[in-house]
Design an enzyme around this catalytic site. Structure first.
Site, PDB file in Angstrom:
ATOM      1  N   CYS A  45       0.942  -1.122   0.015  1.00  0.00           N
ATOM      2  CA  CYS A  45      -0.143  -0.157  -0.113  1.00  0.00           C
ATOM      3  C   CYS A  45       0.985   1.345  -0.080  1.00  0.00           C
ATOM      4  O   CYS A  45       1.526   1.751   1.103  1.00  0.00           O
ATOM      5  CB  CYS A  45      -0.831  -0.102   1.112  1.00  0.00           C
ATOM      6  SG  CYS A  45      -1.713   1.473   1.580  1.00  0.00           S
ATOM      7  N   CYS A  48       0.123   3.848   2.656  1.00  0.00           N
ATOM      8  CA  CYS A  48       0.531   3.336   3.958  1.00  0.00           C
ATOM      9  C   CYS A  48       2.020   3.817   4.068  1.00  0.00           C
ATOM     10  O   CYS A  48       2.253   4.241   5.294  1.00  0.00           O
ATOM     11  CB  CYS A  48       0.446   1.898   3.921  1.00  0.00           C
ATOM     12  SG  CYS A  48      -1.485   1.238   4.043  1.00  0.00           S
TER      13      CYS A  48
END
Length: 166
Positions: A45, A48
């Site tokens: 991600c 993230c």
């Protein structure tokens, strides 16, 4: 002063990795002592990878006022489902074993700093903790006075009202 006789204070790491096996102890139980911010993330991600370092830096700056727990959603499908994780990064703050604040998506650092102010216990929360401690110790007079102080700050607080009633 004999420094060897002074008990060291418990010092928790400010950033920890948690799993489904350790979540109850490291997040739910620990959040009864100090707020725990859980970063639900995944290695693949991109957002993230942007948010993670911000949270880690802020946790280090907080110096134990709150703990950052990192949970890889790919390794924790049951917890991800239990907490309704549909997009990541998802960040949830726990106090007293329950979610008290949350956000989804990468945020700029000023927004994260502002959000973190919402997880600290309020003055009413602190008074309620003190009153409960006094009540548990059988010090009813001090407990009642402390519940009255909490009600002065938050007149509609049900916990303070029930405590005073006891």
């Amino acid at each position: 002063i004999d420094h060897h006789r002074i008990a060291p204070m418990i010092q928790y790491d400010t950033v920890i990795d948690v799993t489904e096996a350790t979540f109850a102890r490291d997040v739910l139980e620990r959040s009864k002592e100090v707020p725990v911010v859980v970063d639900f993330w995944a290695a693949w991600c991109g957002p993230c990878r942007m948010l993670g370092p911000i949270l880690e830096r802020l946790a280090a700056e907080a110096n134990g006022e709150w703990i950052l727990a990192k949970l890889d959603v790919d390794q924790a499908p049951q917890l991800s489902a239990q907490y309704g994780i549909q997009g990541i990064p998802a960040v949830k703050a726990f106090r007293d074993g329950r979610v008290v604040a949350q956000f989804v998506g990468a945020q700029p650092e000023p927004n994260v700093r502002h959000w973190l102010t919402s997880i600290a216990p309020t003055p009413t929360d602190e008074l309620l903790d003190q009153a409960a401690d006094r009540e548990e110790a059988g010090d009813w007079r001090t407990a009642a006075a402390t519940y009255r102080q909490a009600l002065a700050l938050s007149p509609q607080d049900a916990t303070a009202t029930l405590g005073l009633g006891r």
